[in-house]
Motif scaffolding. Sequence first.
Motif, PDB file in Angstrom:
ATOM      1  N   ARG A   1       7.063  -0.849  -8.976  1.00  0.00           N
ATOM      2  CA  ARG A   1       6.283   0.009  -9.870  1.00  0.00           C
ATOM      3  C   ARG A   1       5.303   0.881  -9.086  1.00  0.00           C
ATOM      4  NH1 ARG A   1       5.782  -5.124 -12.746  1.00  0.00           N
ATOM      5  NH2 ARG A   1       7.292  -5.198 -14.466  1.00  0.00           N
ATOM      6  N   THR A   2       4.625   0.258  -8.109  1.00  0.00           N
ATOM      7  CA  THR A   2       3.665   1.015  -7.308  1.00  0.00           C
ATOM      8  C   THR A   2       4.360   2.091  -6.488  1.00  0.00           C
ATOM      9  OG1 THR A   2       2.202  -0.911  -7.164  1.00  0.00           O
ATOM     10  CG2 THR A   2       1.882   0.829  -5.536  1.00  0.00           C
TER      11      THR A   2
ATOM     12  N   ARG B   1       5.277   4.999  -8.892  1.00  0.00           N
ATOM     13  CA  ARG B   1       4.164   5.738  -9.497  1.00  0.00           C
ATOM     14  C   ARG B   1       3.232   6.364  -8.471  1.00  0.00           C
ATOM     15  NH1 ARG B   1       2.790   0.846 -13.765  1.00  0.00           N
ATOM     16  NH2 ARG B   1       4.689   1.038 -15.030  1.00  0.00           N
ATOM     17  N   ALA B   2       2.978   5.639  -7.369  1.00  0.00           N
ATOM     18  CA  ALA B   2       1.966   6.098  -6.419  1.00  0.00           C
ATOM     19  C   ALA B   2       2.544   6.711  -5.160  1.00  0.00           C
ATOM     20  CB  ALA B   2       1.038   4.930  -6.039  1.00  0.00           C
TER      21      ALA B   2
ATOM     22  N   ASP C   1       0.861  -1.179   0.000  1.00  0.00           N
ATOM     23  CA  ASP C   1       0.000   0.000   0.000  1.00  0.00           C
ATOM     24  C   ASP C   1       0.897   1.228   0.000  1.00  0.00           C
ATOM     25  OD1 ASP C   1      -1.745   2.061   0.417  1.00  0.00           O
ATOM     26  OD2 ASP C   1      -2.593   1.275   2.287  1.00  0.00           O
ATOM     27  N   PRO C   2       0.844   2.060  -1.034  1.00  0.00           N
ATOM     28  CA  PRO C   2       1.721   3.237  -1.061  1.00  0.00           C
ATOM     29  C   PRO C   2       1.534   4.163   0.134  1.00  0.00           C
ATOM     30  CG  PRO C   2       0.074   3.333  -2.818  1.00  0.00           C
ATOM     31  CD  PRO C   2       0.023   1.955  -2.256  1.00  0.00           C
TER      32      PRO C   2
END
Length: 298
Positions: A261-262, A265-266, A214-215
């Motif tokens: 990646r998450t 990006r987030a 969870d970002p």
Amino acid sequence: MRIGFTLPQFGAMARQSGEVARFAAEAERLGAASLWVGDRLLAPVEPSVGYAGTDTIPENFRAVLDPFALMAVAASATRTALIGSNVLNAPWYQPALLARQLTTVDALSGGRLLPGFGIGWSPEEYAAAGVPMRERGARLDECLDALEAWWGPSPAAYEGRYVTVPATHVELRPAQRPHPPVHLGGYSPAALDRTARRAAGWLPVAAPGRAEFDPASVTVPFGRVRELAAGYGRDPEELGVVLRVYPQGGAGLDAALGALRTAERAAGVEHAFVELMNVADGVDAALECVERVLRAAA
């Protein structure tokens, strides 16, 4: 995103200690931005506190190479990759010895050391280190104070409740001035406050497989660190993040790639590294993981 990897330190890879220099050099050639060590002292037979919310200790911790020796080998085998610790359990070490070791690694690497500190979680390890665990937070604070004194003007001296460094001439300086950028781990209010007050950056963890990344697990605590830093008169934009991506619970490299990646990006993470001990059973397999991650991230 800059992407790094752990050095062959734990478990099966620890038994291939002669391959550490080859791994470091080849990982750098493939494009690794950083190379990392951790800090485990024991694998208790009957742990009073298990690892990462469990009641056991991973088998990988039954074979462990010394973090300082690995950092020195990696520093000598590479030219550009940062050499990081995530984390050294600073309260275990007398600060004068720690300062000498870290200064040596920074000098050997030409200024590429990124020291990360924490306080650990194992009562058995504290017993073996001869340090009362209940004092670990205060001892970390004094350790940081003593390191600042050691890396400050010479002669250096420090007098605290737990630590004493008699006045001494210190003529060997780190390659990075005034000293390597100390990062701190931890999620407790005290840990976040300490990071805000005195660290160059924070060291969060993503554990894909144990739970979906969870970002907000990065952005919310780090937002708090920056808020606190501003309150202390610091520029919050100067604080960095290095995310440890640690596949667990049978998760493989795909889970690590998804977390990377998450995170980028987030969560806006610009530097992360992948813990390889649960996804590779040897140095060659670890290098295959390095190549796969960097190719996917290109």
